[in-house]
Design an enzyme around this catalytic site. Structure first.
Site, PDB file in Angstrom:
ATOM      1  CG  HIS A 221      -3.791   6.224 -11.917  1.00 40.56           C
ATOM      2  ND1 HIS A 221      -4.696   5.194 -11.748  1.00 40.56           N
ATOM      3  CD2 HIS A 221      -4.094   6.786 -13.115  1.00 40.56           C
ATOM      4  CE1 HIS A 221      -5.513   5.150 -12.791  1.00 40.56           C
ATOM      5  NE2 HIS A 221      -5.161   6.101 -13.635  1.00 40.56           N
TER       6      HIS A 221
ATOM      7  CB  CYS B  33      -2.897   1.973  -9.092  1.00 37.21           C
ATOM      8  SG  CYS B  33      -3.880   3.459  -8.836  1.00 37.21           S
TER       9      CYS B  33
ATOM     10  CG  MET C  65      -3.881   0.052 -12.186  1.00 44.28           C
ATOM     11  SD  MET C  65      -4.523   1.731 -12.247  1.00 44.28           S
ATOM     12  CE  MET C  65      -3.232   2.523 -13.190  1.00 44.28           C
TER      13      MET C  65
ATOM     14  CG  HIS D  76      -7.784   2.743  -9.686  1.00 42.51           C
ATOM     15  ND1 HIS D  76      -7.011   3.821 -10.055  1.00 42.51           N
ATOM     16  CD2 HIS D  76      -9.043   3.216  -9.510  1.00 42.51           C
ATOM     17  CE1 HIS D  76      -7.782   4.895 -10.131  1.00 42.51           C
ATOM     18  NE2 HIS D  76      -9.020   4.555  -9.799  1.00 42.51           N
TER      19      HIS D  76
END
Length: 117
Positions: free
Chosen positions: A57, A102, A110, A105
């Site tokens: 991440h 992120c 996210m 993602h």
């Protein structure tokens, strides 16, 4: 004695207030989310993001999604957090709403928000 204890507790609370919020990167069940998705802090306080699950991440702020006067590059952590428990802490000195995501993602949704009073 109770009054002294109250003063000591107040002093301790003030000393700890600079660290205002903790956010997990990835839910305990492995979901690609920031948990909690939104945190509210006071100006001058910090948020710590901690790698939890589903990594790698990172934390990316877009200059169009933060208050004027805040620095998206300084707030962002472009480098990936690859190990469990890795942390990134940022201090917020400009009041307003900060949206972040992120990068690996982002397509999975996210994203999170920091609200600074």
């Amino acid at each position: 004695v109770a009054q002294t204890a109250g003063v000591a507790a107040s002093t301790l609370a003030l000393a700890l207030s600079a660290q205002a919020a903790d956010v997990k990167l990835g839910s305990d069940s492995g979901g690609l989310v920031f948990e909690p998705a939104t945190v509210t802090i006071n100006k001058g306080e910090s948020v710590t993001w901690k790698n939890n699950a589903g990594f790698p991440h990172n934390i990316m702020f877009d200059e169009d999604e933060i208050p004027a006067g805040a620095n998206a590059d300084a707030l962002s952590n472009e480098d990936y957090l690859n190990a469990p428990g890795e942390t990134v802490t940022r201090t917020f000195d400009v009041s307003g709403s900060y949206s972040y995501y992120c990068e690996p993602h982002q397509g999975a949704g996210m994203a999170g928000k920091v609200i600074v009073k």
